[in-house]
Design a protein around this motif. Sequence first.
Motif, mmCIF file in Angstrom:
data_model
loop_
_atom_site.group_PDB
_atom_site.id
_atom_site.type_symbol
_atom_site.label_atom_id
_atom_site.label_comp_id
_atom_site.label_asym_id
_atom_site.label_seq_id
_atom_site.Cartn_x
_atom_site.Cartn_y
_atom_site.Cartn_z
ATOM 1 N N LEU A 209 0.840 -1.186 0.000
ATOM 2 C CA LEU A 209 0.000 0.000 0.000
ATOM 3 C C LEU A 209 0.882 1.246 0.000
ATOM 4 C CD1 LEU A 209 -2.483 -1.206 2.745
ATOM 5 C CD2 LEU A 209 -3.058 -0.888 0.338
ATOM 6 N N GLU A 210 0.388 2.336 -0.572
ATOM 7 C CA GLU A 210 1.099 3.599 -0.559
ATOM 8 C C GLU A 210 0.732 4.395 0.687
ATOM 9 O OE1 GLU A 210 0.284 5.738 -4.115
ATOM 10 O OE2 GLU A 210 1.235 4.247 -5.432
ATOM 11 N N VAL A 211 1.670 5.210 1.167
ATOM 12 C CA VAL A 211 1.391 6.084 2.312
ATOM 13 C C VAL A 211 0.152 6.924 2.030
ATOM 14 C CG1 VAL A 211 2.218 8.112 3.565
ATOM 15 C CG2 VAL A 211 3.738 6.156 3.216
ATOM 16 N N ASN A 212 0.032 7.420 0.811
ATOM 17 C CA ASN A 212 -1.096 8.287 0.491
ATOM 18 C C ASN A 212 -2.435 7.565 0.570
ATOM 19 O OD1 ASN A 212 -1.842 11.065 -0.317
ATOM 20 N ND2 ASN A 212 -2.731 10.025 -2.086
ATOM 21 N N ASP A 213 -2.436 6.240 0.417
ATOM 22 C CA ASP A 213 -3.687 5.485 0.599
ATOM 23 C C ASP A 213 -4.214 5.682 2.021
ATOM 24 O OD1 ASP A 213 -3.561 4.413 -1.992
ATOM 25 O OD2 ASP A 213 -2.347 2.715 -1.318
ATOM 26 N N ILE A 214 -3.305 5.652 2.992
ATOM 27 C CA ILE A 214 -3.707 5.847 4.392
ATOM 28 C C ILE A 214 -4.096 7.301 4.635
ATOM 29 C CG2 ILE A 214 -3.054 5.439 6.776
ATOM 30 C CD1 ILE A 214 -2.904 2.946 4.948
ATOM 31 N N VAL A 215 -3.321 8.207 4.069
ATOM 32 C CA VAL A 215 -3.602 9.639 4.242
ATOM 33 C C VAL A 215 -4.998 9.985 3.750
ATOM 34 C CG1 VAL A 215 -2.928 11.966 3.518
ATOM 35 C CG2 VAL A 215 -1.174 10.300 4.155
ATOM 36 N N GLU A 216 -5.383 9.441 2.604
ATOM 37 C CA GLU A 216 -6.711 9.736 2.046
ATOM 38 C C GLU A 216 -7.826 9.233 2.957
ATOM 39 O OE1 GLU A 216 -7.524 11.597 -0.389
ATOM 40 O OE2 GLU A 216 -5.547 11.961 -1.230
ATOM 41 N N ILE A 217 -7.624 8.075 3.564
ATOM 42 C CA ILE A 217 -8.631 7.550 4.484
ATOM 43 C C ILE A 217 -8.751 8.452 5.709
ATOM 44 C CG2 ILE A 217 -9.192 5.638 6.041
ATOM 45 C CD1 ILE A 217 -9.790 4.988 3.164
ATOM 46 N N VAL A 218 -7.620 8.873 6.260
ATOM 47 C CA VAL A 218 -7.647 9.764 7.430
ATOM 48 C C VAL A 218 -8.377 11.059 7.090
ATOM 49 C CG1 VAL A 218 -6.261 11.097 9.060
ATOM 50 C CG2 VAL A 218 -5.550 8.786 8.418
ATOM 51 N N ALA A 219 -8.049 11.649 5.946
ATOM 52 C CA ALA A 219 -8.688 12.905 5.545
ATOM 53 C C ALA A 219 -10.203 12.738 5.413
ATOM 54 C CB ALA A 219 -8.085 13.400 4.236
ATOM 55 N N ALA A 220 -10.633 11.603 4.879
ATOM 56 C CA ALA A 220 -12.072 11.353 4.735
ATOM 57 C C ALA A 220 -12.752 11.210 6.090
ATOM 58 C CB ALA A 220 -12.302 10.104 3.890
ATOM 59 N N ILE A 221 -12.109 10.510 7.012
ATOM 60 C CA ILE A 221 -12.676 10.333 8.352
ATOM 61 C C ILE A 221 -12.895 11.677 9.026
ATOM 62 C CG2 ILE A 221 -12.154 9.501 10.685
ATOM 63 C CD1 ILE A 221 -10.678 7.141 9.261
ATOM 64 N N LEU A 222 -11.951 12.595 8.856
ATOM 65 C CA LEU A 222 -12.050 13.899 9.515
ATOM 66 C C LEU A 222 -13.207 14.736 8.976
ATOM 67 C CD1 LEU A 222 -8.274 14.889 9.781
ATOM 68 C CD2 LEU A 222 -9.730 13.822 11.505
ATOM 69 N N ILE A 233 -11.224 0.102 9.889
ATOM 70 C CA ILE A 233 -11.116 -0.053 8.442
ATOM 71 C C ILE A 233 -9.938 -0.975 8.157
ATOM 72 C CG2 ILE A 233 -10.667 1.102 6.248
ATOM 73 C CD1 ILE A 233 -11.873 3.643 7.495
ATOM 74 N N VAL A 234 -10.216 -2.107 7.525
ATOM 75 C CA VAL A 234 -9.160 -3.033 7.111
ATOM 76 C C VAL A 234 -8.812 -2.728 5.663
ATOM 77 C CG1 VAL A 234 -8.540 -5.441 6.726
ATOM 78 C CG2 VAL A 234 -9.940 -4.813 8.707
ATOM 79 N N MET A 235 -7.502 -2.539 5.402
ATOM 80 C CA MET A 235 -7.031 -2.254 4.046
ATOM 81 C C MET A 235 -6.087 -3.378 3.617
ATOM 82 S SD MET A 235 -6.322 1.859 4.349
ATOM 83 C CE MET A 235 -6.053 2.038 2.580
ATOM 84 N N THR A 236 -6.435 -4.059 2.554
ATOM 85 C CA THR A 236 -5.621 -5.181 2.094
ATOM 86 C C THR A 236 -4.868 -4.811 0.819
ATOM 87 O OG1 THR A 236 -7.439 -6.130 0.791
ATOM 88 C CG2 THR A 236 -7.256 -6.807 3.097
ATOM 89 N N ARG A 237 -3.823 -5.578 0.552
ATOM 90 C CA ARG A 237 -3.033 -5.356 -0.653
ATOM 91 C C ARG A 237 -3.658 -6.083 -1.842
ATOM 92 N NH1 ARG A 237 1.460 -7.677 -0.927
ATOM 93 N NH2 ARG A 237 1.207 -9.160 0.793
ATOM 94 N N ALA A 238 -3.645 -5.434 -2.971
ATOM 95 C CA ALA A 238 -4.167 -6.055 -4.202
ATOM 96 C C ALA A 238 -3.402 -7.344 -4.491
ATOM 97 C CB ALA A 238 -4.026 -5.099 -5.363
ATOM 98 N N GLY A 239 -4.152 -8.335 -4.947
ATOM 99 C CA GLY A 239 -3.536 -9.603 -5.319
ATOM 100 C C GLY A 239 -3.377 -10.599 -4.178
ATOM 101 N N THR A 240 -3.817 -10.228 -2.965
ATOM 102 C CA THR A 240 -3.760 -11.149 -1.830
ATOM 103 C C THR A 240 -5.153 -11.674 -1.528
ATOM 104 O OG1 THR A 240 -4.171 -9.510 -0.078
ATOM 105 C CG2 THR A 240 -1.912 -9.715 -0.892
ATOM 106 N N ASP A 241 -5.216 -12.657 -0.616
ATOM 107 C CA ASP A 241 -6.530 -13.180 -0.244
ATOM 108 C C ASP A 241 -7.230 -12.308 0.798
ATOM 109 O OD1 ASP A 241 -5.189 -13.714 2.110
ATOM 110 O OD2 ASP A 241 -5.259 -15.891 1.908
#
Length: 245
Positions: A209-222, A233-241
């Motif tokens: 995951l990119e740092v900005n993926d987390i940043v965007e979630i935080v900004a939305a929560i606020l 919020i669980v964030m998984t990596r693409a291509g995993t189960d």
Amino acid sequence: MTKSALVTGASRGIGLGVAKRLAQLGYSLTVTARDAERLAAVAAELTADGAPQVLAVAGDLSDPAHLEHLTTEHRTNFGSMTALILNAGVGTAGNIADYPLRRFDKTFAVNVRAPFQLLQQSLPLLRAGAAEDPHRGAKVVSLASITGVFAERGLAVYGATKAALISLTQTLNAEESGNGISATTIAPGYVDTDMSKWTQGTIPPTEMLEVNDIVEIVAAILQLSSRAVVPNIVMTRAGTDGYGA
């Protein structure tokens, strides 16, 4: 109304990314990390990014006196708190059979005890922040890990601390969301930061995951109203189960 936030682990990685976004959104900031020189440079960056005021308070989160000083400084300068970002954490891999107990104690001190103490000390400030903006309320965002949701071989201690953080955050919602304080944990898989360098031989940074993926979630929560509570919020990596880091 002056918005203010306290961000732990703000000198690099996710904490720095979140702090920079908050500065761009016009938050005054109290930031903390261990490296005083690096933190001072970050404070200058945050001011340039638009933060009206930045307090840089360097110290070790495993030191209760530093935590007391941190919230006292925030209270003295801002009087209330709009957001508390509990980002800092430590963790190393190791099996249960031979994990050093000294490292166990340090991990729990930084990942569980420090967030609990900061929450406890910040509650009066968060309540004041919620009272200043009843529609938006005050927010707590804690960086957990997918290992706190799904067990990961070799990450028992780190995962246990993050599971405790998730439980603590959900209990905070039960106790304080009626006062306008809502809390969210974000539980991602591996994020491309310094903390994940140890596993880059197995999982390349391009698959994290990119740092900005987390940043965007935080900004939305606020931006949520005080009526909305998002516990985890669980964030998984693409291509995993989706059941592992």
